[in-house]
Design an enzyme around this catalytic site. Structure first.
Site: not given
Ligand code: BG6
Length: 497
Positions: A61, A158, A188, A192, A226, A250, A345
């Site tokens: 936009r 996603k 994603h 990896k 994380e 994931h 987290k």
């Molecule tokens: C994302 C989530 O899809 O994946 C995040 O929305 C998360 O909350 C992230 O932190 C983790 O990805 P990676 O590649 O850092 O393990």
């Protein structure tokens, strides 16, 4: 087709250029485009994988001209990829970048985009890096303007829905304009390197597969820990929580790759058929087999980190930032073998690991004194990717036969020469879109099956008004997550960086 060889100290990575393409990035000024997509494309360009006639067309936009967009792309590359990119490479890459200011819900910009892409004999891909509420509008307009040809591809991010009903609706909307072969749903984690290595380890070696079943495996653990909190994503995250944000996609994908039957071929439908069977065979999770947590504030030396509730700005939030659960896969291979998964987290370390714990030997010839021992295969996904296999040996020294467990430890980076090229998940996945390879993307039925398993769990929490338990930042999650294991006479692996 030319093959470019990139010389490396002991490894040579083969880079095969893809066919020329036009990649339109809707949401081209957004966070994902700036952090991942554009820097990733630049790296692929530098590696010689992106043909010089390809174009990247940002569409958003924001009222920008091409020069302004190129400036933004250059800044994104220096901020998120390479602070000092080679000027000649950067200039040549930017020459392939252009921009169209577009209204996803209106008509402005579409004629210009159509003109830009019209008649080009190349792969056409449209990346929907926008809120899912705009997917339908974009798909419809691409069709109206004649850009949704049979060969065109769309890439969607996603979250793909927030439950089964919304995922079905989204699939239905996209299916009106594109067939399944044209839709690339990104998770994603599948891009990896080490996640793909899971398949290589399982199906490229004779050693593991014969033991890969309930007869020999005691249990499997999957941990994705994380250290980051929800940061600036509080508004999105508080509506999702760890279940929707991490487990449904994931962790579910990791579970599928570790548990699926060997596909007949490494091709998109053969692999995805097997993953789907795993998801469909998952048992419902019993309420006392799933624990939820929310991180508490952390008092650091200098900075006080906010608690989850402070970060999302809701002192009564019932959304979880941590989950630990136990499930079973009801099929011949896995009947009776528990699968434990946890993610959170603000945990003690950033560490993703899949651990296969084998059963004890059926009979110990060394007697009780030798103790009980198990082989443990641990696949580290990030960081320090590698494999460790715990084997039992004799404790050195004279006098008696005592056994100890020692690790056979292999770091991939060391084994491969220490200087392997790190390809980000997004780079690999975008190149797969251009190549037309859907193996590492989720099929519509897979996503729906994953929601069908997740929905009753979330509905259960809502119906019972359950509130997640607090856990300390920098810990390994809630105390009851450890109880989940203890009850079964087992233990989580330590979360180590
Ligand atoms: C994302 C989530 O899809 O994946 C995040 O929305 C998360 O909350 C992230 O932190 C983790 O990805 P990676 O590649 O850092 O393990």
């Amino acid at each position: 087709m030319t093959v470019v060889q990139e010389a490396m100290p002991r490894m040579v990575s083969r880079v095969i250029p893809v066919d020329p393409f036009d990649l339109v990035i809707f949401g081209g000024t957004g966070d994902l485009a700036r952090r991942k997509i554009l820097p990733g494309l630049f790296r692929r360009y530098c590696a010689g994988q992106m043909p010089p006639t390809s174009r990247i067309i940002g569409a958003a936009r924001t009222d920008l001209d091409v020069a302004g967009y190129r400036q933004m792309v250059a800044e994104a590359i220096t901020e998120f990829s390479d602070p000092t990119p080679p000027t000649d490479k950067l200039d040549a890459f930017l020459a392939q970048v252009c921009y169209v200011a577009i209204d996803a819900k209106g008509e402005s910009g579409w004629a210009e985009l159509q003109q830009l892409t019209e008649g080009a004999d190349r792969v056409e891909a449209y990346y929907f890096s926008v809120a899912p509420t705009l997917f339908g509008d974009l798909a419809e307009r691409l069709q109206l303007w004649g850009m949704a040809g049979d060969e065109a591809r769309i890439v969607v991010e996603k979250p793909f829905g927030r439950d089964l009903a919304t995922a079905k609706a989204l699939n239905g909307t996209l299916a009106k304009y594109f067939n399944e072969k044209q839709i690339y749903r990104i998770d994603h984690y599948l891009g990896k390197e080490t996640v793909q290595n899971l398949m290589a380890v399982r199906f490229g070696n004779m050693l593991f597969e014969p033991l890969w079943n309930a007869q020999y495996v005691d249990h499997i653990q999957i941990t994705v820990a994380e250290t980051v909190g929800v940061g600036g994503r509080g508004e999105y995250y508080d509506k999702s929580g760890a279940m929707r944000d991490m487990v449904q996609n994931h962790l579910m994908q990791l579970l599928c790759l570790i548990a699926m039957e060997p596909p007949a071929r490494f091709d998109p439908d053969a692999v995805r058929d097997e993953k789907l069977k795993v998801i469909r065979a998952l048992d419902p999770v019993l309420p006392h087999h799933i624990m939820r947590g929310q991180y508490a504030a952390e008092i650091g030396n200098e900075v006080q980190q906010p608690s989850y509730r402070e970060a999302v700005g809701d002192p009564r939030s019932k959304t979880e930032s941590f989950i630990a659960l136990k499930t079973h896969i009801s099929n011949w291979r896995w009947a009776g073998t528990p699968f434990y998964m946890r993610t959170g987290k603000r945990m003690s370390a950033r560490s993703s690991e899949i651990t296969v714990v084998f059963k004890e030997t059926p009979h110990s010839i060394f007697g009780e004194e030798a103790g009980k021992h198990r082989n443990v295969l641990s696949i580290r996904l990030q960081p320090n990717e590698g494999i460790t296999l715990g084997v039992t040996i004799k404790e050195p020294g004279p006098g008696g036969m005592r056994l100890i467990d020692v690790p056979l430890d292999m770091s991939f980076a060391e084994a491969l020469g220490g200087d392997i090229e790190q390809v980000d998940a997004y780079e690999r996945l975008i190149m797969d879109v251009i190549r037309g390879n859907q193996t590492l993307f989720m099929r519509g039925d897979e996503v729906e099956a994953a929601w069908a398993w997740t929905d009753p769990i979330i509905h259960g929490w809502e119906a019972r008004g359950e509130v997640p338990k607090p856990y300390d930042s920098g810990s390994d999650g809630t105390t009851d997550s450890h109880e989940l294991m203890r009850r079964d006479g087992r233990k989580w692996r330590e979360v180590k960086p």
